[in-house]
Scaffold this motif. Sequence first.
Motif, PDB file in Angstrom:
ATOM      1  N   LYS A   1       0.804   5.794  -0.379  1.00  0.00           N
ATOM      2  CA  LYS A   1       0.061   7.059  -0.314  1.00  0.00           C
ATOM      3  C   LYS A   1       0.880   8.101  -1.062  1.00  0.00           C
ATOM      4  O   LYS A   1       2.058   8.300  -0.748  1.00  0.00           O
ATOM      5  CB  LYS A   1      -0.136   7.497   1.134  1.00  0.00           C
TER       6      LYS A   1
ATOM      7  N   TYR B   1       2.260  13.997   2.096  1.00  0.00           N
ATOM      8  CA  TYR B   1       1.003  13.415   1.661  1.00  0.00           C
ATOM      9  C   TYR B   1      -0.155  14.233   2.215  1.00  0.00           C
ATOM     10  O   TYR B   1      -0.203  14.544   3.404  1.00  0.00           O
ATOM     11  CB  TYR B   1       0.881  11.962   2.144  1.00  0.00           C
TER      12      TYR B   1
ATOM     13  N   GLU C   1      -4.420   6.618  -2.489  1.00  0.00           N
ATOM     14  CA  GLU C   1      -3.989   5.566  -1.571  1.00  0.00           C
ATOM     15  C   GLU C   1      -4.373   4.239  -2.188  1.00  0.00           C
ATOM     16  O   GLU C   1      -5.478   4.088  -2.697  1.00  0.00           O
ATOM     17  CB  GLU C   1      -4.712   5.683  -0.220  1.00  0.00           C
TER      18      GLU C   1
ATOM     19  N   LYS D   1       0.833  -1.195   0.000  1.00  0.00           N
ATOM     20  CA  LYS D   1       0.000   0.000   0.000  1.00  0.00           C
ATOM     21  C   LYS D   1       0.873   1.253   0.000  1.00  0.00           C
ATOM     22  O   LYS D   1       1.896   1.309   0.676  1.00  0.00           O
ATOM     23  CB  LYS D   1      -0.936   0.004   1.203  1.00  0.00           C
TER      24      LYS D   1
END
Length: 111
Positions: free
Chosen positions: A4, A85, A50, A2
């Motif tokens: 971001k 972010y 994301e 994952k």
Amino acid sequence: MKKKVTINVYGKVQGIMFRQTFIRAAIKRELDAGATNDPNDRNHVTCSMEGDDTIIEELIHDLAQLDKLNSWGAKVDKVERLSDYLNYSSHEVTTENVDEYKWSSGVEFYL
């Protein structure tokens, strides 16, 4: 894995359904995303995503490479990654609220 990411997008990106195009592309790719117009620069939109690292990189690549992103002529000239972010949910248009907007009809999405 994952990831971001927040990016600045420059080009023909305001008044041309770019935010909706970007968000629909994110939904199609199962990413959480948001986009906000720069009120002082009609050639600038900030976007956050994301999700899966590989899919995000592919979307960024497609943003920068496609000649036309939608049937209204949205076009990206430059993508700039930000070091910080910005949470996708803090943007004007997100994958969660995109259907609440009264968008103009008749646009086709190529992204």
